[in-house]
Design an enzyme around this catalytic site. Sequence first.
Site, PDB file in Angstrom:
ATOM      1  N   GLU D  59      -0.631   0.416  11.291  1.00  0.00           N
ATOM      2  CA  GLU D  59      -0.714   0.960  12.402  1.00  0.00           C
ATOM      3  C   GLU D  59      -1.011   0.447  14.022  1.00  0.00           C
ATOM      4  O   GLU D  59      -0.633   0.133  14.830  1.00  0.00           O
ATOM      5  CB  GLU D  59      -1.771   2.027  12.140  1.00  0.00           C
ATOM      6  CG  GLU D  59      -1.875   3.275  11.405  1.00  0.00           C
ATOM      7  CD  GLU D  59      -1.819   3.303  10.110  1.00  0.00           C
ATOM      8  OE1 GLU D  59      -2.201   2.003   9.331  1.00  0.00           O
ATOM      9  OE2 GLU D  59      -1.777   3.579   9.267  1.00  0.00           O
ATOM     10  N   HIS D 128     -11.166  11.601   7.671  1.00  0.00           N
ATOM     11  CA  HIS D 128      -9.626  12.309   7.918  1.00  0.00           C
ATOM     12  C   HIS D 128      -9.513  13.840   8.957  1.00  0.00           C
ATOM     13  O   HIS D 128      -8.642  14.628   9.401  1.00  0.00           O
ATOM     14  CB  HIS D 128      -9.207  13.021   7.293  1.00  0.00           C
ATOM     15  CG  HIS D 128      -7.947  12.324   5.998  1.00  0.00           C
ATOM     16  ND1 HIS D 128      -8.629  10.506   5.373  1.00  0.00           N
ATOM     17  CD2 HIS D 128      -6.797  11.614   5.735  1.00  0.00           C
ATOM     18  CE1 HIS D 128      -7.717  10.019   4.877  1.00  0.00           C
ATOM     19  NE2 HIS D 128      -6.861  10.273   4.913  1.00  0.00           N
TER      20      HIS D 128
HETATM   21  C1  TPP Z   1      -5.130   3.679   7.239  1.00  0.00           C
HETATM   22  C2  TPP Z   1      -4.291   4.738   6.622  1.00  0.00           C
HETATM   23  N1  TPP Z   1      -2.656   4.843   7.034  1.00  0.00           N
HETATM   24  C3  TPP Z   1      -2.123   5.499   6.496  1.00  0.00           C
HETATM   25  C4  TPP Z   1      -2.724   7.137   5.796  1.00  0.00           C
HETATM   26  C5  TPP Z   1      -2.011   8.006   5.120  1.00  0.00           C
HETATM   27  N2  TPP Z   1      -1.747   7.561   3.597  1.00  0.00           N
HETATM   28  C6  TPP Z   1      -2.819   7.960   2.645  1.00  0.00           C
HETATM   29  S1  TPP Z   1      -2.588   7.846   1.537  1.00  0.00           S
HETATM   30  C7  TPP Z   1      -0.980   6.739   1.827  1.00  0.00           C
HETATM   31  C8  TPP Z   1       0.657   5.843   1.026  1.00  0.00           C
HETATM   32  C9  TPP Z   1      -0.627   4.188   0.534  1.00  0.00           C
HETATM   33  O1  TPP Z   1       0.584   4.417  -0.028  1.00  0.00           O
HETATM   34  P1  TPP Z   1       0.504   3.051  -1.068  1.00  0.00           P
HETATM   35  O2  TPP Z   1      -0.880   2.149  -0.540  1.00  0.00           O
HETATM   36  O3  TPP Z   1       1.179   2.439  -1.930  1.00  0.00           O
HETATM   37  O4  TPP Z   1      -0.815   4.190  -2.190  1.00  0.00           O
HETATM   38  P2  TPP Z   1      -0.705   4.910  -3.236  1.00  0.00           P
HETATM   39  O5  TPP Z   1      -0.626   6.408  -2.868  1.00  0.00           O
HETATM   40  O6  TPP Z   1       0.736   4.816  -3.384  1.00  0.00           O
HETATM   41  O7  TPP Z   1      -1.174   4.584  -4.050  1.00  0.00           O
HETATM   42  C10 TPP Z   1      -0.907   7.252   3.376  1.00  0.00           C
HETATM   43  C11 TPP Z   1       0.229   6.844   4.380  1.00  0.00           C
HETATM   44  C12 TPP Z   1      -4.173   6.064   5.126  1.00  0.00           C
HETATM   45  N3  TPP Z   1      -5.150   7.071   4.404  1.00  0.00           N
HETATM   46  N4  TPP Z   1      -5.058   6.043   6.237  1.00  0.00           N
END
Ligand code: TPP
Lengths: 320, 320, 322, 322
Positions: D59, D128
């Site tokens: 972000e 959230h």
């Molecule tokens: C700072 C932030 N940005 C965006 C999100 C929304 N979000 C939640 S899980 C996720 C994906 C995370 O991907 P990864 O780190 O690969 O973990 P996975 O879900 O694949 O286990 C996102 C973008 C968040 N929770 N926090």
Amino acid sequence: MDLPEEQMIRMLETMVRIREFDERAALLMEQARIHGSVHLYCGEEAVGVGVCEALNPDDYITSTHRGHGHLIAKGGDPRLMYAELFAKSTGYNRGKGGSMHIAALELGMIGANGIVGAGAPIALGVAFASAYQDNGRVTACFFGDGATNEGAFHEALNMAAILKAPVVFVCENNLYGEWTPASQQTSVRDIADRSASYGIPGVIVDGMDIMAVHEAVVEAVARARRGEGPTLLECKTYRFYDHVGRDFGILKRDPDEVAAWRARDPITLWRAELIAQGVLDEAGADAITERAQAEMEDAIAYAEGSPDPEPEDLMRDIYS
Amino acid sequence: MDLPEEQMIRMLETMVRIREFDERAALLMEQARIHGSVHLYCGEEAVGVGVCEALNPDDYITSTHRGHGHLIAKGGDPRLMYAELFAKSTGYNRGKGGSMHIAALELGMIGANGIVGAGAPIALGVAFASAYQDNGRVTACFFGDGATNEGAFHEALNMAAILKAPVVFVCENNLYGEWTPASQQTSVRDIADRSASYGIPGVIVDGMDIMAVHEAVVEAVARARRGEGPTLLECKTYRFYDHVGRDFGILKRDPDEVAAWRARDPITLWRAELIAQGVLDEAGADAITERAQAEMEDAIAYAEGSPDPEPEDLMRDIYS
Amino acid sequence: MTVKTTTAAVAEAIDQEMARDDRVFVAGEDVRVGGPFGTDAGLHAKYGDRRVVNTAISELALAGLGVGAAAVGLRPIIEIMIMDFMCVAMDQIVNQMAKMKYMLGGKPTLPIVVTTHAGIDSSSAAQHSGSLEAWFCHVPGLKVVMPSNAYDAKGLLISAIRDDSPVIFIHNKRCLQTSADVPDEAYTVPLGVADVKREGSDVTIVAIGRMVDEALEAADELQGDGVSAEVIDPRTLSPLDMETILDSVRKTTRAVVAHEAVRFCGIGAEIAATISDEAFDYLDAPVKRVAAPFTPIPFAPVLENLYLPTRESILAAVREIV
Amino acid sequence: MTVKTTTAAVAEAIDQEMARDDRVFVAGEDVRVGGPFGTDAGLHAKYGDRRVVNTAISELALAGLGVGAAAVGLRPIIEIMIMDFMCVAMDQIVNQMAKMKYMLGGKPTLPIVVTTHAGIDSSSAAQHSGSLEAWFCHVPGLKVVMPSNAYDAKGLLISAIRDDSPVIFIHNKRCLQTSADVPDEAYTVPLGVADVKREGSDVTIVAIGRMVDEALEAADELQGDGVSAEVIDPRTLSPLDMETILDSVRKTTRAVVAHEAVRFCGIGAEIAATISDEAFDYLDAPVKRVAAPFTPIPFAPVLENLYLPTRESILAAVREIV
Ligand SMILES: Cc1ncc(C[n+]2csc(CCOP(=O)(O)OP(=O)(O)O)c2C)c(N)n1
Ligand SMILES: Cc1ncc(C[n+]2csc(CCOP(=O)(O)OP(=O)(O)O)c2C)c(N)n1
Ligand SMILES: [Mg+2]
Ligand SMILES: [Mg+2]
């Protein structure tokens, strides 16, 4: 690496318990019996279990939004976990955190996290404290592939390397962040390559092979305990279901890709291995699944029957 | 690489002008004739000049708190620069930014920055826009070694690599961040190693050798213009003076270390090279210094004699 | 009792608490050399690398280091050099530090002090002069302290270090340079208790941080016009001691609130709104606010001087209502 | 004119502005698949990767991409998925985006819209569900918009996209799910102009975001008790249209301010303080605030329901003063 048979069996059992826990969590969400959203660990069990089996009870872990498996692997009680998902006062967080913040400090599980990447600086702090207190404890920090694009990941790894903090950074590379493939958001295919930025070891293992994960973690943990600092361990794994729940319907992944990974289900692989080694027979393996299913049904009943938080809980535990 | 003689001479002249500018800026700060604090570029001139000599007038740069050299190298007028340091309405920022925010959009100089590491995401955006507008422009992003430990650096390089943004990331590794040696805050000796985290080229050059810097940048710029994405270029250089001003008196650096680097003064080296090549004689070289000194004295006089901002300027230019 | 600069009093407080409790440590940029403002002078020589942790330029990880270390039993003092730099550390401070105890059902105690330097001083311009206390006051789970003098700074800091909740401890840069009589031994000034810096009967001036001295000067001048001003320094902004403020206003029937931050959505809005509500029947005049104009902070001293609220601005506000 | 959800109206506004001006583009996480809340539905299919930029989970870089791109002539729409995530992007938004024009002496125009999703919805818990509008209102250089319905959302978003200054555009998640009659063509609702959602003579209810519908319901019920409530939706929080609010209060002599964010140092404090000051001689009762209690946001629905202000809380506040 030779492990005692009971440990090999426990590893299978813990993976199965995680699977059974999350399959039911998904169902409960679909039935709107629990609140909020659950991020399923199904398919990634070998990572959480392979890692936590290399830790002592007083070692620490930090987790992510996809944290149920981590907590169960660290010794979490499914009854208190479901109770948290049901937002009950008997839950690990007294119903005030939910799936995305589930934690059990008494088990060294410092917390799931709703902020991607935020666990890494916290793990750095926990590991720093272990070195400060010279208590020999190690911290395992779980995070996803997408999280490695957050500044927090970078800052934490650099500082951990400089401070030689006793921490193992475990990347669960499941190829997606929400509905975006890693190839569209992460500039390297192998997250382990990022270890070069910190002068620390970077190791890649098959995240569907629990022994491969375990052996790599045992070495990384030993290194950390020797005061030689962090390791970045990348586990290649896969999200069997959608980002949230089983099928959120936003992104359709290539069915062949899904099938290929499901064919390497870490539980099926380890179960077959144990049977091949004669550690278990089919009946013994089935019994593990049945026990786990019964445990989860019982846990759900306990959770659903637990009391809600009291109105006074709203303004409780804000300050110490 | 063969350069036209007038360019080789201009490169020396620009380095000398930067040196003369900052030596006087330091003096003015000590005399409390200018306000705020100035971060001197003395010793690092070969980087800024070597880089900007590889850029077109309509290319862009983003700078740091140590930005005077970058702006002069990109064509900045010392009169308007000193005017800014004197907080005059004739300054590049109308006296509202000062040394740490000095900028000249009309020259493609997007701005110095008071936040370490913050220039990288901005450079990403500028470069993204050049690709979006398909105008063939390249952005050079300057930052220090310490800045590479900020999350902003990491996020910007990953995203620039993914987007194949036409940007060259130029690290001025002067071995210190404020009063902390790089060895105590940066987990790698060579910042260029961090290119591995983004699958982009990482190049190390002698930052005291302007030709070495220039040749590396020419290649990185060509790569960026071809749409092949960013390069991380590390220039090994040294801060001849203190973090702020000439001697802040907080940290005494090893005199041998200082002497060794001063012995490789980029201006002395290039001047000797040009004389050796017969491009200049001593007199010609001295004339360059004298011209630069006269220019700076004149610029200071202009600046000091310029009008202050008007009271109405306080509430001007907050919104467009 | 010795005359000390606030800077020296702060360094003394940290030293005494580190000597008292091995769980207390300091982490930040350039703390090894005593900190950019001198508030860590002598600490590294005495406590070494283990307890005086000189970190990389990574404020987000630095704040997280505090969260993690506190969650398992340490008592970190995390130094964010300049308040504007808090922007790069907000997630660990706001989403983690402030919320962790509550989200986890009360289990962790997080005895963390985040110190920072705010306010205008020597033309530091728009990214080094900010006063953002209102942001942190809006975050449940954090306490916010902003002393105005050396005595309060030492006593409040010791209380903050001994407190079991996260405390954002804001040093105004110019206040750091002022001196006062400060006991040499450790002592505490309680968090959450405002201080009546001067008693008066005609108008209440609630002044924050650097505005306290300005308000006291204004009060002297008002005395000359026969106006008796009471000056209250909240010292702690969250939790805010409204009772002391309300008691004063119910007595004086008039109030002015002064701070260095911009007026719009500043802490002064909260104080003025609460006075206007809870002392409604006592007020003989509207509550006035003295604060900075709604603009980024300019570099030019001539503009900086126009920007910064002073005793003159306080006098003008008081004269509007008395 | 068609009945549309706010989500659909927002997607339509972005589509129409992208069609109108090639300099407008969208960047954010999962925008390619229509955005996590559906506000980018159909955009990628129509405009492709060039103008619908699906970014990494970064972000801070995302916000910086907006700053840099705007500084050289583009008009970015930067999507920060959840308002609490703004914490990791604060530096680029507050220290760069908001201050750059001023620090540079006025040269750059920064036509950036940062959209985000705030507020409580379906037990999203403490990281959230936040509403942080007051933070951004405290930052000179930013405009802050918070619509309460589909019609305003589309018109305000188009104005924000066409505006030459940075705008923080806050969607309340529950408001996104509501529907209203929305013109199919592009239209603008001006920034900085409050809207009287319902006329009344006895009390003014200033309601923000999701509180607007709650206030309108409360007003219906008050009608039954013979109390005529005027409901004002500021729509833009910075710059805030205090004139419309003050005119109303001078008429009704009573006011209640309602928002979903926590009360302490919320935008309600600014509105209440300004009313209490500038309408001092008109007020027949103290200005009351309805807002969330001072706690992180709980996960449990039973607690979430206690936390969230409702028509009941507004009714209670009004009945205190009429
Ligand atoms: C700072 C932030 N940005 C965006 C999100 C929304 N979000 C939640 S899980 C996720 C994906 C995370 O991907 P990864 O780190 O690969 O973990 P996975 O879900 O694949 O286990 C996102 C973008 C968040 N929770 N926090
Ligand atoms: C986010 C942030 N943290 C800390 C500072 C204080 N600071 C200003 S310059 C500097 C050192 C930067 O080191 P480096 O990036 O190597 O650049 P150099 O000064 O050596 O050219 C620091 C810590 C800042 N301006 N911004
Ligand atoms: Mg992933
Ligand atoms: Mg440096």
